[in-house]
Design a protein around this motif. Structure first.
Motif: not given
Length: 570
Positions: A209-213, A336-339, A343-346, A357-367
């Motif tokens: 839920i946290g990652i989805a959030g 994206k999987q790396t990011e 994020l999970s570790k953070a 920082q990882q949220r921004v990086a993951l959103q960029a990879a998702d885009e």
């Protein structure tokens, strides 16, 4: 699907349809066929009302909605409990006391025949179109599983539902819906557990839920007041209240369900329980979609979820370009999987700076993955201008068929079929009752005996079934099915609700004033809706208020006109 899944699916469907047909045998008159002799207990009313509303669209589109844009859609139902209370106080005792078959009979007693005919006509348009969409939803499943065109699966599924509804009437609908909802609750609970089980070992429920959030998928509540935002607390409580009040109070598909209650108390209790259970159930369905979203952050999703459209592209001259995009997509997903892992570790370390920082990086990879998917849909349209490039309705289905264990796949697909059958059967029954009671019996054949009206009801069910199947064949071009049904209803429900509120509470307004007000309100709502002036839920509020206000403004004019005519006549 495996042979086990096919066996579970077929046995479940055959058993429930057979049970409904068996329990509904002996409907010898129109009262038994349309109202089930008004013998249903409260729990049957509750489950029947829920099954009518919770169609296959709910179980296909709602998880896809949460996957794509988050859980904000749950706010759509915030006005439901309040609407149930108002219905129990006003609508239910009035309908029971008058012993009506349809909600629109009351309007002739209060106003006149043309007002009754207008509201019945608006209902028939709205419910006929919506039922076509409802039939189309499960045809997506068979189309995906068998890899055939949805036209053939629509014809197959529609024919099954029409057959047992024509035979058994409302009793067949109610009895099958009781079993359907029981199996639906069981299957949803099992699906939620399995999604969490399939996540990586270090990713539990809370972290999922946290990652989805962090990617904007748990935004269930929004207090901003924005008329153009479809899903906020205010659109749900205000706009949703008007929509739910009109849907449950004036839509014959729902009125027909609680009119089967053995008493006013049984109908009231069934509706109140529906108001209490519906929001948690919808929240659970959306939550499953959010968990599926997290699952696909660790497991590469298809480049396009609609396998039928994807196969068409793979077998076309554009396949070389598609293969290039598939390789780009695979590389983009690895990044994206790396990011996601970072994020999970953070999140585990509770380091907020790294999390941001990882949220921004993951959103960029998702885009980046979304951009590649957009290129795929562009290719699809180049290959076939009529291609269905919205795969939102296929997300949950794709997950179920690829990752869940044998047996459970068949059960969950059976759930989606059952939901469609329940809501479609209710709709066909309501279309038949409105056509026969409000049109045929009132305007065409007033002196027929009960046997003739029973025969007309069965023929009407059959005809409306054929019409809705034809509509379903063309339903694939309208995007998210769940939103499409509610948008369509919002164009009409407010106007019908306004007519009923005037009938109940504005006693000095007559038939001609409310009839003209309804026509003007419907025209204005359509103009606002087609031009996207406000979010669609507000159309329910606007339509209702316009009817009430305009009818009050027009009434003095009609009084003067009536007085002038009387004076000239004397």
């Amino acid at each position: 699907m495996s042979s086990i899944d096919w066996a579970v699916l077929i046995v479940t469907l055959v058993a429930i349809v057979s049970y409904g047909v068996y329990k509904s045998r002996g409907a010898q008159n129109i009262q038994g066929y349309l109202l089930g002799n008004q013998s249903s207990p409260w729990y049957a009313v509750c489950l029947s009302v829920m099954a009518t509303q919770a169609s296959a669209i709910t179980f296909l589109s709602a998880p896809g909605q949460a996957y794509s844009s988050g859980m904000g859609f749950v706010q759509f139902y915030l006005g439901l409990p309040l609407a149930m209370i108002v219905l129990c106080i006003t609508f239910v005792p009035i309908f029971h006391r008058l012993k009506v078959y349809t909600a629109y009979e009351y309007l002739e007693q209060r106003f006149d025949l043309k007002t009754r005919a207008l509201t019945a006509f608006l209902f028939l348009i709205q419910r006929g179109l919506s039922t076509g969409i409802t039939i189309y939803a499960p045809s997506i499943i068979l189309s995906t599983i068998l890899n055939i065109n949805t036209t053939y699966t629509t014809l197959c599924i529609g024919s099954i539902v029409v057959a047992y509804t024509v035979y058994g009437g409302t009793k067949a609908v109610s009895y099958t819906q009781m079993l359907q909802m029981s199996i639906i609750f069981l299957g949803l609970f099992a699906a939620g557990i399995m999604v969490v089980h399939l996540l990586p070992g270090d990713v539990g429920f809370s972290k999922a839920i946290g990652i989805a959030g962090k990617m904007g998928r748990t935004n269930a509540i929004d207090f901003t007041f924005d008329l153009n935002n479809r899903y906020t607390v205010w659109t749900g409580i205000i706009g949703g209240f008007f929509l739910q009040l009109s849907y449950f109070g004036t839509d014959q598909s729902q009125v027909g369900r609680y009119l089967t209650g053995a008493s006013v108390g049984q109908s009231r209790l069934g509706l109140l329980m529906n108001g209490l259970v519906k929001i948690p159930m919808q929240f659970l369905i959306l939550l499953i979609g959010v968990l599926v979203f997290t699952f696909y952050q660790y497991n590469r999703p298809p480049i396009f979820f609609n396998s039928f459209e994807l196969h068409k592209l793979e077998n076309s001259s554009y396949n070389p370009q598609l293969n290039v995009l598939k390789k780009e997509y695979e590389e983009a997903f690895k990044s994206k999987q790396t990011e996601v892992n970072k994020l999970s570790k953070a999140i585990s370390s509770s380091n907020q700076q790294v999390i941001d920082q990882q949220r921004v990086a993951l959103q960029a990879a998702d885009e980046q993955t979304k951009a590649i998917k957009t290129k795929v849909t562009t290719l699809m349209l180049q290959n076939d201008k009529g291609a269905n490039v919205d795969d939102n309705n296929y997300i949950f289905l794709s997950f179920v068929t690829k990752y869940l264990p044998k047996g459970l796949i068949g059960l969950l697909i059976a759930i989606i079929f059952l939901a469609s059958m329940g809501s479609t059967a209710s709709a066909l029954n309501s279309l038949a009752s409105t056509s026969v009671i409000d049109i045929y019996k009132r305007l065409i054949n007033k002196e027929a005996d009960d046997a003739q009206y029973l025969k007309a009801s069965r023929w009407s069910t059959l005809i409306w079934g054929a019409v809705c199947i034809v509509m379903a064949i063309f339903a694939g071009k309208i995007g998210n099915l769940l939103e499409a049904v509610n948008i369509l209803g919002s164009y009409i429900y407010g106007t019908i609700l306004g007519v009923f509120l005037v009938a109940f509470y504005v006693k000095h307004v007559g038939g001609r004033a409310v009839f003209c007000a309804a026509l003007l309100a419907e025209l204005m709502v359509c103009i606002l809706g087609f031009n996207d002036v406000v979010a669609y839920l507000w159309l329910n509020v606007i339509g209702c208020l316009l009817v009430v206000i305009l009818s009050m403004l027009l009434q003095p004019f009609f009084k003067k006109k009536t007085a002038a005519v009387s004076s000239n006549g004397s």
